[in-house]
Scaffold this motif. Structure first.
Motif, short mmCIF file in Angstrom:
data_model
loop_
_atom_site.label_atom_id
_atom_site.label_comp_id
_atom_site.label_asym_id
_atom_site.label_seq_id
_atom_site.Cartn_x
_atom_site.Cartn_y
_atom_site.Cartn_z
N GLY A 23 36.02 25.68 29.05
CA GLY A 23 35.18 26.83 28.94
C GLY A 23 35.74 27.96 28.14
N ALA A 24 35.03 28.72 27.30
CA ALA A 24 35.46 29.89 26.45
C ALA A 24 36.11 30.96 27.37
N ASP A 25 35.29 31.12 28.61
CA ASP A 25 36.10 32.24 29.33
C ASP A 25 37.39 31.70 29.86
N THR A 26 37.52 30.46 30.24
CA THR A 26 39.15 30.16 30.58
C THR A 26 39.84 30.32 29.23
N LEU A 27 39.55 30.01 28.16
CA LEU A 27 40.38 30.15 26.94
C LEU A 27 40.48 31.69 26.76
N ARG A 28 39.86 32.48 26.95
CA ARG A 28 39.81 34.10 26.66
C ARG A 28 40.90 34.62 27.71
N ARG A 32 41.56 28.61 34.61
CA ARG A 32 40.33 27.84 35.32
C ARG A 32 40.22 27.96 36.58
N ARG A 33 41.38 27.60 37.35
CA ARG A 33 41.18 27.85 38.84
C ARG A 33 40.79 29.06 39.25
N PHE A 34 41.37 29.97 38.66
CA PHE A 34 40.95 31.68 38.87
C PHE A 34 39.59 31.97 38.75
N LYS A 36 29.78 24.75 30.17
CA LYS A 36 29.05 24.47 29.11
C LYS A 36 27.67 24.94 29.14
N VAL A 37 26.97 24.68 30.28
CA VAL A 37 25.58 25.42 30.47
C VAL A 37 25.80 27.03 30.33
N ILE A 38 26.58 27.58 31.20
CA ILE A 38 26.34 29.04 31.25
C ILE A 38 26.97 29.98 30.01
N GLU A 39 27.73 29.45 29.49
CA GLU A 39 27.98 30.05 28.02
C GLU A 39 27.41 30.00 26.90
N LYS A 40 26.50 28.69 26.93
CA LYS A 40 25.45 28.61 25.84
C LYS A 40 24.05 29.53 26.12
N LYS A 41 23.87 29.78 27.47
CA LYS A 41 22.85 30.41 27.97
C LYS A 41 23.13 31.83 27.43
N VAL A 54 36.89 40.22 29.72
CA VAL A 54 37.72 39.22 29.60
C VAL A 54 36.85 37.96 29.60
N ALA A 55 35.94 37.85 30.61
CA ALA A 55 35.24 36.48 30.90
C ALA A 55 33.75 37.04 30.94
N PRO A 56 33.20 37.15 29.79
CA PRO A 56 31.55 37.66 29.74
C PRO A 56 30.48 36.75 30.22
N HIS A 57 30.80 35.44 30.17
CA HIS A 57 29.93 34.41 30.48
C HIS A 57 29.66 34.36 32.05
N ILE A 58 30.75 34.01 32.69
CA ILE A 58 30.76 33.81 33.83
C ILE A 58 30.22 34.96 34.77
N THR A 59 30.72 36.28 34.44
CA THR A 59 30.17 37.57 35.00
C THR A 59 29.00 37.74 34.80
N GLU A 60 28.46 37.60 33.59
CA GLU A 60 26.87 37.79 33.51
C GLU A 60 26.15 36.81 34.19
N GLU A 61 26.60 35.41 34.52
CA GLU A 61 25.78 34.51 35.22
C GLU A 61 25.92 34.83 36.71
#
Length: 802
Positions: A600-605, A629-631, A7-12, A706-713
């Protein structure tokens, strides 16, 4: 390190991309462009469902990868917002369609932004915006001026629930595609677009585009080109001639009766000659209750009535043949009359057997009393006068030459494709920019007066008499003729929602242009669309319509390419967990907002790309979502142990190059599921042997589409340099994808008993030595004599024992 908190990472990062306009595209001559396109959604009141993100994510992955490869990507989103669902909702809830539309768009946009798609939001369009539909109206006026838009009273598919006429493409199984109501027939004056004028070019253009084969097949079948002959059958003792189109003129001698549509003018023109007119009228009344689908359904019981007193004359031999009416012949297809050759057509044979009509074979083989000849493409002509003894193909050409010479017909090409019904008797659509003057007829309004905006109305409910609600807005309807200045009436029908969607991809290239639908420089740089993904259900509607409009715009010099889309792919649906189609009535609809809030959006994607083959329909699985999500949590935890290093280590080098190669290939071929599986294997490897900065950099870039938010963070947390979105796609070395060590099976008398590990370049002697040193060799040869040993380099070791 802090816990993974989407929630924090993706909005950021969504705010960061907006603030920095990370995905904004501009015209850059000299830089290679890439234009991927997804079908813009209809912003319904229900909002997005989890089916929407699947195709969007797939092309978002490709778009992100191409940006990393240095291409100038224009990836866009907008709203296909005119049409029935919004209007019906507005009527039901007493809210103006414009208000409903604005509310729905706001919700859709919020949902899409929460999923982190790399859309260039500065190019957002809305088909209900007068600045947009000004150009939809402009295109219609050009079609009108070129004679490709015309008004005609004709039988239409009438939906009694939606209270509008439907194009043939909008009738599915005899029912309205939108609401499922049984379609009826009415005669209504409708605006038509002459798409049939482009039938051959729409077919030919398929040879020059990279569309998946099912799409090409559907378009070809819908256009339905048939090459044959039109043959003239005189009606005995009248001046009437029935024109019949057939692809098999060679079978003319076998035509033993004729069938015409119940609506054919011959019935009205010769009522006085028809001896059983009461029976005929009763049959016609029954047929009028049926849809076209019901009438042409092959499996149904054959029905019909002879027009007693009327006889056709077979032009091949002058014989009198009966004329029947039957519901399976339609006035809207072909000429509304057919010649029936029951010996060589199954439907004709069934009809002839039921009504005891003559059956005369004209191609040798088979027994016509037992069954129809289904295959009539082989054999020789019989009972056919001057054609006797000829093979089929020769006989076809000979008959066409003969009827042409005798004035009895001519060579002709027919199409199943019908002109596009373009009128809607509803409020929520683009006004048609024409006025009707008693002296001048239909006159276009001056182009400088566009857009002709929808008037504000209190009552926008459809009428029972077939007129648009606009007809009641007298101050809007009554105007003056632009040509002569006398009183005139505006057209009150509106355009179908297909109008705005037929050219939206062009407006994306230059969405704020007030001088043209798009500027010449933008069109020449960005067009054509390089890759368009959409649903198979739009193959014979939107896709065909938009190709037609584009070819027309090319002809009048507006666009620079003859085809709008270079590549077209399609996707399977996401089904409910029960395996059924998601629907409110089933109670199995999944809201993506719920998944984003929970995981999270990255999990859905990640899940929607990992769920299965992209082109196939797949059931939703909550357990699958949790697994993704576990991955991502495992990926997050890797960051704690990233070691220094600016190169791949020996124990990871081959795997890293293999992974770059596979992931890049899989993304480009819409196989993100197997790309993600490879990245999961990478995490497994890193957990065994550790991970250094060089390896983690490459891994994050590969996972980012695939998962742009977590990777940017994680890139930021690990201080890997700059921002991930500024990086370049990693390059693999072909030679380094090859393993130095391989596993080779060892078989005894043809059966594999164990495997050994060998250097890839091992000699025969080295292979035999390694095989002998393995403890399994002694077990397999104990008490036996080794007769022969064979080594196929890199493949197999074979031992013969007795």
């Amino acid at each position: 390190m802090k816990n993974y908190d989407p929630k924090v990472i993706e909005k950021k990062w969504q705010d960061f991309w907006d603030e920095h306009e990370t995905y904004k595209a501009v015209v850059e001559p000299g830089k290679k462009k890439f234009y991927p396109l997804v079908e813009f959604p209809y912003p319904s009141g229900q909002g997005l469902h989890v089916g929407h993100p699947r195709p969007y994510t797939a092309l978002d992955i490709v778009a992100r990868k191409r940006r990393y490869e240095g291409e100038n990507v224009i990836f866009t989103m907008g709203w296909d917002a005119f049409g029935l669902p919004t209007e019906n909702y507005a009527i039901k809830n007493k809210i103006h369609p414009r208000v409903v539309t604005e509310k729905n768009i706001a919700n859709f946009k919020k949902q899409l932004k929460s999923l982190g798609f790399s859309f260039d939001w500065s190019r957002e369009i809305n088909t209900t915006d007068p600045k947009y539909y000004r150009w939809t109206q402009w295109i219609f006026l050009q079609l009108f001026k070129q004679g490709l838009a015309y008004k005609e009273e004709m039988p239409v598919n009438w939906c009694p629930s939606c209270k509008i006429g439907l194009a043939n493409e909008e009738v599915v199984g005899g029912k309205c595609e939108r609401c499922g109501a049984e379609v009826k027939h009415r005669r209504i004056s409708q605006w038509m677009l002459k798409i049939t004028a482009y039938a051959d070019r729409l077919l030919e253009g398929l040879n020059h585009v990279d569309f998946i084969e099912p799409v090409k097949i559907q378009q070809r079948n819908w256009i339905g080109k048939s090459v044959g002959a039109e043959i003239h059958f005189k009606v005995k003792d009248t001046d009437t001639v029935l024109n019949v189109f057939t692809t098999r003129p060679d079978t003319l001698f076998g035509a033993t009766y004729m069938v015409v549509a119940p609506e054919h003018p011959i019935v009205k023109d010769h009522r006085d000659m028809i001896k059983n007119i009461d029976e005929v009228d009763a049959y016609i009344a029954e047929v009028e209750k049926k849809s076209d689908f019901e009438r042409t359904e092959l499996s149904k019981e054959k029905t019909g009535v002879a027009l007693q007193g009327l006889w056709g004359l077979n032009p091949a031999n002058g014989k009198e043949i009966p004329i029947w009416i039957s519901d399976y012949v339609l006035m809207t297809y072909g000429t509304g009359a057919i010649m029936s050759v029951p010996a060589h057509d199954e439907r004709d044979w069934e009809f002839a057997k039921k009504f005891d009509l003559p059956i005369v074979p004209v191609i040798d083989g088979g027994n016509v009393e037992e069954a129809a000849y289904v295959d009539i493409h082989a054999g020789h002509m019989i009972n056919s006068g001057f054609l006797d003894g000829m093979e089929v193909e020769e006989a076809i050409q000979k008959m066409i030459e003969w009827i042409t010479e005798k004035g009895l017909g001519n060579r002709q090409t027919n199409y199943k494709l019908r002109d596009w019904v373009f009128s809607r008797q509803r409020y929520w659509g683009e006004p048609i920019p024409l006025v009707h003057c008693d002296d001048c007829g239909w006159v276009p309004i001056p182009e400088e007066e566009l857009p002709l905006e929808l008037p504000e109305v209190e009552n926008y409910e459809p009428t029972d008499n077939g007129q648009s609600p606009l007809a009641a807005v007298e101050e809007w309807v009554h105007t003056t003729c632009p040509k002569c200045g006398k009183p005139a009436m505006r057209e009150t029908d509106t355009m179908p929602n297909w109008a705005g969607s037929s050219w939206y991809y062009l407006r994306y290239t230059d969405p704020n242009n007030d001088e043209a639908l798009a500027g010449k420089d933008a069109l020449e740089y960005f067009m054509p669309v390089d890759w368009y993904n959409g649903g198979m259900e739009h193959t014979t509607l939107h896709l065909l319509y938009s190709r037609f409009w584009h070819k027309f715009l090319y002809d009048i010099g507006v666009v620079n390419t003859e085809e709008p889309y270079q590549k077209r792919t399609s996707h399977g649906m996401i089904l409910g967990e029960d395996g059924g189609k998601m629907s409110k009535s089933r109670g199995n609809v999944i809201n993506p907002d719920d998944i984003v809030n929970l995981y999270g959006a990255d999990t859905l994607r990640t899940y929607e790309m990992f769920i299965g083959d992209f082109e196939k329909s797949v059931p939703w699985s909550d357990n699958g979502v949790k697994g993704c999500r576990r991955f991502l949590e495992r990926v997050w935890n890797l960051a704690e142990n990233v070691q220094p290093g600016d190169a791949y280590r020996k124990e990871t080098e081959v795997f890293m190059h293999q992974t770059i190669q596979k992931v890049g290939y899989d993304y480009e071929h819409l196989k993100a599921n197997t790309a993600i599986a490879q990245l999961m294997s990478a995490v497994n490897l890193f957990q065994k042997v550790g991970v250094n900065a060089a390896e983690f950099k490459t891994f994050l870039i590969l996972l980012n589409p695939v998962a742009p938010h977590i990777t940017e963070e994680l890139w930021d947390i690990c201080k890997l340099g700059g921002y991930l979105c500024e990086q370049s796609w990693p390059i693999f070395d072909e030679e380094k994808t090859i393993e130095d060590v391989i596993e080779v099976p060892v078989q005894f008398n043809g059966k594999v008993r164990y495997k050994i590990t060998l250097p890839r370049e091992a000699t025969k002697e080295e292979a035999f030595e390694a095989m002998h040193n393995d403890e399994n060799f002694a077990k397999q040869t104990e008490g036996k004599t080794v007769v022969k040993e064979i080594y196929v380099p890199g493949k197999i070791l074979n031992v013969v024992v007795k």
